[in-house]
Design a protein around this motif. Structure first.
Motif, short mmCIF file in Angstrom:
data_model
loop_
_atom_site.label_atom_id
_atom_site.label_comp_id
_atom_site.label_asym_id
_atom_site.label_seq_id
_atom_site.Cartn_x
_atom_site.Cartn_y
_atom_site.Cartn_z
N GLY A 17 47.81 31.62 40.88
CA GLY A 17 47.31 30.34 41.36
C GLY A 17 47.71 30.01 42.78
O GLY A 17 47.28 29.01 43.34
N PHE A 18 48.51 30.87 43.40
CA PHE A 18 48.95 30.62 44.78
C PHE A 18 48.42 31.67 45.74
O PHE A 18 48.87 31.77 46.87
CB PHE A 18 50.48 30.57 44.85
N ALA A 24 43.49 37.65 44.59
CA ALA A 24 42.89 37.70 43.25
C ALA A 24 42.23 39.05 43.01
O ALA A 24 42.37 39.63 41.93
CB ALA A 24 41.88 36.57 43.09
N ARG A 25 41.52 39.57 44.01
CA ARG A 25 40.90 40.90 43.86
C ARG A 25 41.97 41.97 43.65
O ARG A 25 41.81 42.86 42.83
CB ARG A 25 40.05 41.24 45.09
N ALA A 90 39.85 37.65 30.42
CA ALA A 90 40.96 37.16 31.24
C ALA A 90 40.87 37.71 32.66
O ALA A 90 41.09 36.98 33.64
CB ALA A 90 42.30 37.55 30.61
N ARG A 91 40.53 38.97 32.80
CA ARG A 91 40.41 39.57 34.14
C ARG A 91 39.31 38.88 34.94
O ARG A 91 39.47 38.61 36.13
CB ARG A 91 40.13 41.06 34.02
N ARG A 92 38.19 38.59 34.31
CA ARG A 92 37.10 37.90 35.01
C ARG A 92 37.54 36.55 35.53
O ARG A 92 37.14 36.13 36.62
CB ARG A 92 35.90 37.72 34.08
N ARG A 93 38.36 35.84 34.76
CA ARG A 93 38.80 34.49 35.14
C ARG A 93 39.95 34.49 36.12
O ARG A 93 40.23 33.46 36.73
CB ARG A 93 39.21 33.71 33.88
N LEU A 94 40.60 35.63 36.26
CA LEU A 94 41.75 35.72 37.16
C LEU A 94 41.32 35.37 38.58
O LEU A 94 40.39 35.95 39.12
CB LEU A 94 42.34 37.13 37.12
#
Length: 163
Positions: A17-18, A24-25, A90-94
């Motif tokens: 989140g930071f 994120a990628r 979960a990975r998609r939303r990361l």
């Protein structure tokens, strides 16, 4: 849970989140490679995990001291990642969720970053300090992304001190 009023204090270890879009990628790529690589190793994985160099190569992305890990724990962790049914979702939303200023106002918060975290590098702590100026920010020397195995005593102490 803290924001929802369920927890009276929060300790976040290597929190997401930071980071920005590139972070994120990177994080999605790291977990994808770890999962796919573990699956590709198949029956060789337990044998490789029995060796210190094998644990270092295969677990070093997540742990700061992978050579110290119990081989059977490493195999169990890898298999859990490989077989996790919610992994793709979960990975998609990361990377979608971002911390917003004020979310933890009035709540005791500790954020801990491993200095050897290769998944969410502790340089993100600078952004966390801006967004959470009242939180306690802690560096975990020599710890990786999953610091509990690297330094369980310090992790437990942080939780107990914040509660």
């Amino acid at each position: 849970l803290g924001r929802r009023g369920v927890a009276r204090s929060v300790v976040a270890f290597s929190p997401a989140g930071f980071f920005g879009a590139a972070g994120a990628r990177w994080c999605r790529g790291v977990v994808s490679i770890a999962r796919d690589g573990g699956a590709a190793l198949g029956p060789a994985m337990p044998w490789l995990m029995r060796t210190r160099p094998g644990r270092t190569v295969l677990c070093g992305i997540f742990y700061g001291k992978p050579g110290r890990l119990d081989p059977s724990d490493c195999v169990a962790d890898a298999r859990a990642l490989i077989t996790a049914s919610g992994f793709d979702a979960a990975r998609r939303r990361l990377g979608e969720w971002r911390y917003e200023k004020g979310m933890a106002d009035g709540l005791p918060v500790t954020i801990a970053w491993g200095t050897r975290d290769l998944v969410l590098p502790c340089r993100q702590a600078a952004r966390a300090r801006v967004l959470l100026p009242r939180a306690r920010h802690v560096r975990l020397p020599g710890c990786g992304h999953l610091p509990f195995a690297d330094d369980p005593g310090t992790c437990a102490r942080l939780v107990l001190e914040t509660s």
